[in-house]
Design a protein around this motif. Structure first.
Motif, PDB file in Angstrom:
ATOM      1  N   ILE A 419      -2.151  -3.205   4.319  1.00 24.05           N
ATOM      2  CA  ILE A 419      -3.433  -2.514   4.518  1.00 24.05           C
ATOM      3  C   ILE A 419      -3.398  -1.106   3.937  1.00 24.05           C
ATOM      4  N   THR A 420      -2.289  -0.391   4.124  1.00 21.14           N
ATOM      5  CA  THR A 420      -2.170   0.963   3.574  1.00 21.14           C
ATOM      6  C   THR A 420      -2.239   0.937   2.053  1.00 21.14           C
ATOM      7  N   LEU A 423      -5.860   0.415   1.042  1.00 20.37           N
ATOM      8  CA  LEU A 423      -6.685   1.606   1.282  1.00 20.37           C
ATOM      9  C   LEU A 423      -6.431   2.684   0.230  1.00 20.37           C
ATOM     10  N   THR A 426      -7.990   1.722  -3.099  1.00 23.32           N
ATOM     11  CA  THR A 426      -9.437   1.929  -3.067  1.00 23.32           C
ATOM     12  C   THR A 426      -9.776   3.412  -3.164  1.00 23.32           C
ATOM     13  N   LEU A 427      -9.042   4.239  -2.425  1.00 24.62           N
ATOM     14  CA  LEU A 427      -9.267   5.686  -2.463  1.00 24.62           C
ATOM     15  C   LEU A 427      -9.025   6.238  -3.864  1.00 24.62           C
TER      16      LEU A 427
END
Length: 469
Positions: A419-420, A423, A426-427
């Protein structure tokens, strides 16, 4: 040759006869497969994995056929960048296939799983299974292949691409939902033969009409014979990492889970790799001839229009059927696996009838694929890079750690790493204009490696400290 044409105007009665005959044989095979299943009349295992009775010939046919639905995207890359396509969509992937056959197949056989997320759950824990299911669902959704069927029907029948996507997806859902994995496999046996023959015929007629490699070298830009095709080294290498997503590809796992034995799966992948090499040579050469003969053509369509004008009566219809077979063979498989992920991995505990849930889910997946194809503005390269990047960067490293060091990664650590990574990828993409140019894939991959490596090293140090007490 013309760079654009209405295909049905070029097809004679003989071509339509051949096309319809092959279509009938395809669905006749699906019906035959359903009819001979004998006493295995129901059950999740029969519907999703053909009762784990996939023989070597069936394994090779269905795995080989499943891998090529994005024919227009591959042709587009070849048209624009030459043999760069063979390197990025071929060579990198062959390496991944061989790794899977030699090192992964035997490791997964002991888990006796039905889906990749279920396997992940058995390796790491229930939360990891749900996390893997999310990545699997978005990775395996046949967005590019719904787009391909829309483009195909647009070229052949003259209807809009959107209407083509709707009709094509609906048609695929009907026979896949009805017969399950067995219908998919038996239809792909016919599709396998037709698609391989079709691309070979185009190469043979091209060489006869225009000559060999010397003709291509004289007519094409020098960059088309460069390994990078004029792209940067980093943008070329990223395809190598994306190819490693094969090691966590749901369609590979599904075929291995369905195989009669581990040996069938291992040999099947190696044999399929040889066939893929031959197939890729044919599609790459065919698209290069299209670029040489119709340089002003639309990259995604040029190969198709070129072949329709090149081939004689009868073979035109065979080629058109071959392109449809290429698209359908991937579309039905990916659609089926995506609906499996919804019905089996997400909703199994809420709805007891997994088969019925799967059939309903298939239509929902189709609608979502059409919407996302429009969102991606019909770009095959963007679709493959985006979905492939997330799958490879976020799931690949944790799964490989699990194979190499079983039991060392906890359920929470798997989820945190995956998940990290997603994220931060995406960032990085959202803030692209504020930092140097680097694909977000590398950010996600590096994040995954750092998190897992630090955790494992820290765990070892703690273990040593405890032992010294």
């Amino acid at each position: 040759m013309k760079s654009s044409l209405v295909v049905y105007e070029y097809l004679s009665a003989a071509d339509w006869f051949v096309f319809i005959l092959i279509l009938a044989l395809t669905f006749g095979a699906a019906i035959y497969g359903h009819a001979i299943k004998g006493k295995n009349k129901g059950g999740v295992l029969e519907y999703m994995l053909m009762g784990r009775k996939l023989t070597l010939p069936m394994f090779v046919a269905t795995l080989t056929a499943t891998w090529y639905g994005g024919i227009f995207g591959v042709n587009e890359i070849t048209f624009n960048y030459g043999i760069f396509n063979f390197i990025t969509q071929g060579v990198f992937w062959y390496i991944a296939y061989i790794i899977f056959a030699l090192f992964i197949v035997r490791k997964i056989s002991k888990y006796d799983s039905v889906t990749l997320p279920e396997l992940t759950g058995k390796m790491f824990g229930p939360k990891s299974a749900k996390t893997a299911a999310v990545f699997t669902f978005f990775y395996i959704m046949p967005i590019a292949y719904v787009l391909s069927i829309g483009m195909f029907l647009n070229m052949v029948l003259g209807i809009s691409t959107l209407h083509g996507m709707i009709f094509g997806a609906l048609f695929t859902c009907l026979y896949s939902a009805w017969g399950g994995f067995r219908a998919v496999v038996f239809s792909e046996i016919v599709q396998f033969v037709v698609m391989c023959s079709a691309v070979l015929i185009v190469v043979l007629f091209s060489v006869h009409a225009f000559g060999g490699i010397s003709f291509l070298r004289a007519e094409l830009p020098a960059s088309h014979f460069s390994l990078t095709g004029g792209n940067s080294v980093l943008s070329t290498i990223i395809w190598g990492f994306i190819a490693l997503a094969t090691l966590v590809d749901p369609s590979f796992y599904q075929r291995c889970f369905a195989a009669k034995s581990t040996e069938v799966a291992r040999k099947g992948i190696l044999i399929s790799t040889v066939i893929w090499i031959c197939f890729d040579i044919c599609t790459t050469l065919g698209a290069l001839y299209a670029r040489a003969v119709i340089p002003q053509g639309e990259p995604a369509y040029a190969y198709f229009f070129y072949a329709v004008q090149l081939l004689p009566v009868g073979l035109k219809g065979f080629f058109v059927a071959g392109i449809l077979a290429i698209i359908l063979s991937t579309l039905d498989s990916f659609m089926f696996i995506a609906s499996n992920t919804l019905s089996y991995d997400f909703l199994r505990n809420k709805f007891k009838n997994v088969v019925l849930t799967n059939r309903i889910a298939m239509f929902a997946v189709s609608a979502l694929c059409i919407a996302l194809a429009l969102l991606f503005k019909g770009s095959f390269k963007t679709i493959w890079l985006t979905l492939g990047s997330y799958m490879a960067a976020c799931l690949l490293i944790p799964m490989l750690f699990g194979y190499v060091r079983p039991g060392k990664i906890s359920d929470k650590l798997f989820c945190f790493s995956s998940i990290t990574s997603a994220l931060l990828m995406t960032l990085w993409a959202v803030t692209a204009k504020y930092h140097f140019e680097l694909d977000g894939f590398y950010i996600g991959l590096l994040t995954s490696i750092i998190i897992l490596s630090v955790s494992l090293i820290y765990g070892k140090q703690n273990a040593k400290s405890v032992n010294n007490l």
